[in-house]
Write a protein that holds these residues in place. Structure first.
Motif, PDB file in Angstrom:
ATOM      1  N   ASN A   1      60.501 -72.044   3.470  1.00 45.12           N
ATOM      2  CA  ASN A   1      62.065 -72.132   3.166  1.00 45.12           C
ATOM      3  C   ASN A   1      62.142 -72.884   1.772  1.00 45.12           C
ATOM      4  O   ASN A   1      63.449 -72.131   1.211  1.00 45.12           O
ATOM      5  N   SER A   2      61.005 -73.067   1.204  1.00 42.38           N
ATOM      6  CA  SER A   2      61.132 -73.756  -0.504  1.00 42.38           C
ATOM      7  C   SER A   2      61.723 -72.778  -1.015  1.00 42.38           C
ATOM      8  O   SER A   2      61.850 -72.126  -2.320  1.00 42.38           O
ATOM      9  N   VAL A   3      59.810 -71.173  -0.656  1.00 38.75           N
ATOM     10  CA  VAL A   3      60.476 -69.900  -1.659  1.00 38.75           C
ATOM     11  C   VAL A   3      61.318 -69.267  -1.473  1.00 38.75           C
ATOM     12  O   VAL A   3      61.856 -68.458  -2.365  1.00 38.75           O
ATOM     13  N   ILE A   4      61.978 -69.032  -0.381  1.00 38.89           N
ATOM     14  CA  ILE A   4      62.845 -68.490  -0.498  1.00 38.89           C
ATOM     15  C   ILE A   4      64.176 -69.068  -0.678  1.00 38.89           C
ATOM     16  O   ILE A   4      65.470 -68.497  -1.802  1.00 38.89           O
ATOM     17  N   ARG A   5      64.201 -70.232  -0.890  1.00 37.70           N
ATOM     18  CA  ARG A   5      65.645 -71.405  -2.078  1.00 37.70           C
ATOM     19  C   ARG A   5      64.841 -71.290  -3.043  1.00 37.70           C
ATOM     20  O   ARG A   5      66.005 -70.455  -3.886  1.00 37.70           O
ATOM     21  N   LEU A   6      63.757 -70.764  -3.601  1.00 32.14           N
ATOM     22  CA  LEU A   6      63.050 -70.243  -4.660  1.00 32.14           C
ATOM     23  C   LEU A   6      63.718 -69.196  -5.790  1.00 32.14           C
ATOM     24  O   LEU A   6      64.578 -68.889  -6.766  1.00 32.14           O
ATOM     25  N   VAL A   7      63.469 -68.365  -4.607  1.00 38.96           N
ATOM     26  CA  VAL A   7      63.739 -66.752  -5.676  1.00 38.96           C
ATOM     27  C   VAL A   7      64.882 -66.435  -5.250  1.00 38.96           C
ATOM     28  O   VAL A   7      65.330 -65.706  -6.260  1.00 38.96           O
ATOM     29  N   SER A   8      65.788 -66.696  -4.624  1.00 39.72           N
ATOM     30  CA  SER A   8      67.388 -66.803  -4.519  1.00 39.72           C
ATOM     31  C   SER A   8      67.569 -67.046  -5.607  1.00 39.72           C
ATOM     32  O   SER A   8      69.423 -66.910  -5.928  1.00 39.72           O
ATOM     33  N   GLN A   9      67.098 -68.336  -6.370  1.00 47.98           N
ATOM     34  CA  GLN A   9      68.053 -68.903  -7.502  1.00 47.98           C
ATOM     35  C   GLN A   9      67.461 -68.393  -8.609  1.00 47.98           C
ATOM     36  O   GLN A   9      68.241 -68.639  -9.842  1.00 47.98           O
ATOM     37  N   LEU A  10      66.335 -67.058  -8.837  1.00 47.36           N
ATOM     38  CA  LEU A  10      65.463 -66.949  -9.671  1.00 47.36           C
ATOM     39  C   LEU A  10      66.466 -65.959 -10.541  1.00 47.36           C
ATOM     40  O   LEU A  10      66.868 -64.582  -9.792  1.00 47.36           O
ATOM     41  N   SER A  11      66.490 -65.066 -10.987  1.00 47.45           N
ATOM     42  CA  SER A  11      67.584 -64.290 -12.202  1.00 47.45           C
ATOM     43  C   SER A  11      66.217 -63.010 -11.660  1.00 47.45           C
ATOM     44  O   SER A  11      65.669 -63.348 -12.568  1.00 47.45           O
ATOM     45  N   PRO A  12      67.037 -62.216 -11.005  1.00 47.74           N
ATOM     46  CA  PRO A  12      66.618 -60.277 -10.955  1.00 47.74           C
ATOM     47  C   PRO A  12      66.295 -60.046 -12.697  1.00 47.74           C
ATOM     48  O   PRO A  12      65.389 -58.505 -12.894  1.00 47.74           O
ATOM     49  N   ALA A  13      66.723 -60.768 -13.519  1.00 47.40           N
ATOM     50  CA  ALA A  13      66.414 -59.900 -15.106  1.00 47.40           C
ATOM     51  C   ALA A  13      65.456 -60.589 -15.900  1.00 47.40           C
ATOM     52  O   ALA A  13      64.880 -59.824 -16.831  1.00 47.40           O
ATOM     53  N   LEU A  14      64.205 -61.566 -15.253  1.00 49.83           N
ATOM     54  CA  LEU A  14      63.651 -62.198 -15.477  1.00 49.83           C
ATOM     55  C   LEU A  14      62.414 -61.494 -16.021  1.00 49.83           C
ATOM     56  O   LEU A  14      61.804 -59.752 -14.485  1.00 49.83           O
ATOM     57  N   PRO A  15      61.522 -61.209 -17.182  1.00 50.97           N
ATOM     58  CA  PRO A  15      60.930 -59.887 -17.031  1.00 50.97           C
ATOM     59  C   PRO A  15      59.299 -60.107 -16.451  1.00 50.97           C
ATOM     60  O   PRO A  15      58.449 -61.234 -17.334  1.00 50.97           O
ATOM     61  N   GLY A  16      58.918 -59.585 -15.160  1.00 52.43           N
ATOM     62  CA  GLY A  16      58.172 -59.512 -14.720  1.00 52.43           C
ATOM     63  C   GLY A  16      57.895 -59.210 -13.484  1.00 52.43           C
ATOM     64  O   GLY A  16      59.284 -59.349 -12.715  1.00 52.43           O
ATOM     65  N   ALA A  17      57.082 -59.663 -12.045  1.00 52.52           N
ATOM     66  CA  ALA A  17      56.975 -59.326 -11.414  1.00 52.52           C
ATOM     67  C   ALA A  17      56.665 -60.664 -10.308  1.00 52.52           C
ATOM     68  O   ALA A  17      55.925 -62.167 -11.719  1.00 52.52           O
TER      69      ALA A  17
ATOM     70  N   PHE B   1      60.429 -59.877   8.260  1.00 56.64           N
ATOM     71  CA  PHE B   1      60.692 -61.206   7.751  1.00 56.64           C
ATOM     72  C   PHE B   1      60.939 -60.393   6.075  1.00 56.64           C
ATOM     73  O   PHE B   1      61.512 -60.954   5.166  1.00 56.64           O
ATOM     74  N   VAL B   2      60.136 -59.688   5.705  1.00 56.04           N
ATOM     75  CA  VAL B   2      60.538 -59.504   4.741  1.00 56.04           C
ATOM     76  C   VAL B   2      61.904 -58.296   4.017  1.00 56.04           C
ATOM     77  O   VAL B   2      62.308 -58.629   3.434  1.00 56.04           O
ATOM     78  N   LYS B   3      61.711 -57.572   4.633  1.00 54.81           N
ATOM     79  CA  LYS B   3      62.469 -56.641   5.321  1.00 54.81           C
ATOM     80  C   LYS B   3      64.071 -57.528   5.303  1.00 54.81           C
ATOM     81  O   LYS B   3      64.870 -57.356   4.691  1.00 54.81           O
ATOM     82  N   LYS B   4      64.199 -58.897   6.069  1.00 50.91           N
ATOM     83  CA  LYS B   4      65.140 -59.671   5.722  1.00 50.91           C
ATOM     84  C   LYS B   4      65.791 -60.283   4.320  1.00 50.91           C
ATOM     85  O   LYS B   4      66.511 -59.496   4.194  1.00 50.91           O
ATOM     86  N   PHE B   5      64.673 -60.703   4.040  1.00 55.56           N
ATOM     87  CA  PHE B   5      64.662 -61.947   2.700  1.00 55.56           C
ATOM     88  C   PHE B   5      65.304 -60.125   1.466  1.00 55.56           C
ATOM     89  O   PHE B   5      65.972 -60.525   0.754  1.00 55.56           O
ATOM     90  N   ASN B   6      64.319 -58.948   1.510  1.00 57.54           N
ATOM     91  CA  ASN B   6      64.720 -58.145   1.065  1.00 57.54           C
ATOM     92  C   ASN B   6      66.578 -57.525   1.070  1.00 57.54           C
ATOM     93  O   ASN B   6      67.126 -57.652   0.119  1.00 57.54           O
ATOM     94  N   GLU B   7      67.138 -57.804   1.961  1.00 59.73           N
ATOM     95  CA  GLU B   7      68.688 -58.009   2.026  1.00 59.73           C
ATOM     96  C   GLU B   7      69.645 -58.694   1.568  1.00 59.73           C
ATOM     97  O   GLU B   7      70.349 -58.771   1.205  1.00 59.73           O
ATOM     98  N   ARG B   8      68.313 -60.261   1.614  1.00 56.05           N
ATOM     99  CA  ARG B   8      69.616 -61.141   1.602  1.00 56.05           C
ATOM    100  C   ARG B   8      69.652 -61.909   0.089  1.00 56.05           C
ATOM    101  O   ARG B   8      70.578 -62.241  -0.538  1.00 56.05           O
ATOM    102  N   VAL B   9      68.989 -61.346  -1.066  1.00 50.05           N
ATOM    103  CA  VAL B   9      68.319 -61.203  -2.361  1.00 50.05           C
ATOM    104  C   VAL B   9      68.467 -60.440  -3.413  1.00 50.05           C
ATOM    105  O   VAL B   9      68.057 -59.379  -3.090  1.00 50.05           O
TER     106      VAL B   9
END
Length: 383
Positions: free
Chosen positions: A174-190, A205-213
Motif C-alpha cells: 500500500n505504501s509503495v503504491i502511494r510513494l511511486v504515484s507521488q514520485l516524478s517520472p522525470a527523476l533520473p534513474g530507475a 498486480f504489476v499490469k494494473k499498477f502500470n495502468e495507474r501511474v
C-alpha cells in the motif's frame, strides 16, 4: 496473553469450516464467528468486535472489495484476504490499495495441497495481521494527472544513472503504491522495489499498477536490463540481485528464496551503482535491510527510512535506525519530497564539484605564475 479474535468470511460453508479449523488449531487464535456474505459480515463486526477479519472477495451481493471499503472507513480492522481471484489485477490492486494487510492466493483444492505448509501460512498471516498499527493504514490515493507532461525520455535520464532501491514488508505494498504515484517520472534513474507479496499475485498486480501511474511498472525478471524511467517489482519469495551482463549493462539475477532478500538486493545495487544508489526502507516485520544499508553507505549512497511512528509495522525501519545505517528518517507523507530533494542535491554536487575543482586549479596556477614572476623579478634586481 489474550487470544486473537478472528471473524472468518467466505461464501462457501466448506471453506468457512476449513479456515476456522486451521485457525483454532493454534491456541492463540479464537474464531468468534463466521459469515457467508458482506452485509452480514459488517453487522457481525459491530457485535463481535474481532481483532482480524479473513475475507473472500468473490461473494454474492456485497463483494469483498465493497466490504473492505466499508470496514476501513467505519470499523478499521486488519484484513487478510484469502481469494482465488489473484489473477485479476483489478481485484488484487484495489484490495492492496485500500489497505488490506495481506492478499493470500487461495489455490484450488487448498485443503489437500501441502496441507501443513498452507495451515502454518494461514495462521502466521492472521497472527501478524493482529499486530499492525491500524491507525497507519489508509487508502493509497493516486492523482493520475499529477505529473502530466513531465515524463522524460529514457535517453534524457540515462546519464544520471540513479537507482532507487526499496524494501517493504507485510502491508507495505500500500505504501509503495502511494510513494511511486507521488514520485516524478522525470527523476533520473530507475526504481527497484522488493515486496513481501505472493509471487502468484505479481503479474496481474504489476499490469494494473502500470495502468495507474506514469512510471513504467515492470515485473523484475531474470536477465532483464534495468532502464531509467521504469519501476521493477519483485517478491521476497525470490532473491533479486543487480549484476552486469556481457555488455556491461545492469540487469537482474533472480534466484531461489534467501533468508535476507533486502540485504541481498541492497548490497548488489551498491556494488553496481555505487554512490548513485538510494536505499529506502518502508514498513515491515523482521530485521532485514540494515546490513544492506551499511553497504550502500560504504559506497557513498544515501539511505532513507520511513519514520517508525508512521509504519504499519515498525520493525524493519527501527532496526536499521538502531544499527546506525540510516542517512535520514522521514515521515511517509514527506518521502517523495525528500527523495526529489536529495537527488537534486546529489546531482548538483556532481555538476558543481568539477567546476569548483577546475576553478581552484586555475587559481592555483595563477598564484604559481605570480610567485614565479616575483622570483624572476627579484633575481634580475639582484644582478
Amino acid at each position: 496473553m489474550a487470544q486473537i479474535k478472528v471473524l472468518v468470511v467466505d461464501d462457501s460453508y466448506f471453506m468457512r469450516r476449513v479456515i476456522s479449523e486451521i485457525l483454532e488449531s493454534d491456541p492463540q487464535l479464537l474464531v468468534v464467528g463466521t459469515s457467508g456474505d458482506g452485509a452480514d459480515c459488517l453487522e457481525k463486526i459491530k457485535v463481535l468486535q474481532p481483532d482480524v477479519v479473513t475475507l473472500d472477495i468473490d461473494m454474492p451481493g456485497m463483494n469483498g472489495i465493497s466490504v473492505i471499503r466499508h470496514i476501513m472507513i467505519k470499523h478499521p480492522i486488519p484484513i487478510v484476504v484469502f481469494s482465488s481471484l489473484f489473477c485479476y489485477g483489478d481485484v488484487t490492486f484495489e484490495a492492496l490499495q485500500l489497505g488490506v494487510v495481506d492478499f493470500v492466493p487461495k489455490p484450488s483444492g487448498m485443503v489437500f495441497e501441502d496441507k501443513d505448509h498452507l495451515n502454518n501460512m494461514i495462521i502466521d498471516r492472521v497472527k501478524n495481521a493482529a499486530g499492525v498499527n491500524i491507525s497507519n493504514i489508509r487508502r493509497a490515493n493516486i492523482q493520475s494527472n499529477r505529473f502530466k507532461g513531465l515524463v522524460s525520455s529514457h535517453d534524457e535520464r540515462l546519464a544520471a544513472g540513479k537507482i532507487i532501491t526499496l524494501g517493504a514488508g507485510l502491508s507495505g505494498t500500500n505504501s509503495v503504491i502511494r510513494l511511486v504515484s507521488q514520485l516524478s517520472p522525470a527523476l533520473p534513474g530507475a526504481i527497484v522495489a522488493l515486496l513481501e507479496i505472493a509471487p502468484q499475485i505479481l503479474p496481474a498486480f504489476v499490469k494494473k499498477f502500470n495502468e495507474r501511474v506514469p512510471w513504467e511498472i515492470r515485473l523484475a525478471e531474470q536477465g532483464q536490463v534495468i532502464k531509467p524511467g521504469a519501476c521493477y517489482i519483485g517478491s521476497y519469495d525470490h532473491a533479486l540481485r543487480v549484476v552486469t551482463n556481457l555488455h556491461g549493462q545492469p540487469c537482474f539475477q533472480v534466484d531461489g528464496k534467501v533468508a535476507d532478500p533486502l540485504n541481498t538486493l541492497f548490497q548488489s545495487c551498491a556494488g553496481i551503482f555505487h554512490n548513485n544508489t538510494v536505499g529506502l526502507l518502508l514498513t515491515g516485520l523482521g530485521d532485514d535491510g540494515a546490513e544492506g544499508f551499511s553497504q550502500i553507505q560504504a559506497h557513498g549512497g544515501i539511505t532513507i527510512a520511513q519514520s517508525s511512528n508512521c509504519c504499519v509495522f515498525p520493525n524493519l525501519t527501527q532496526n536499521a535506525i538502531d544499527h546506525g545505517t540510516v542517512t535520514c528518517v522521514v515521515n511517509e507523507d514527506r518521502l517523495h519530497d525528500s527523495i526529489h530533494h536529495l537527488i537534486r542535491i546529489e546531482n548538483r554536487k556532481k555538476l558543481v564539484q568539477p567546476a569548483y575543482a577546475l576553478a581552484y586549479r586555475f587559481k592555483m596556477q595563477a598564484i604559481a605564475l605570480q610567485e614565479t614572476a616575483k622570483y624572476s623579478s627579484g633575481s634580475n634586481d639582484s644582478l
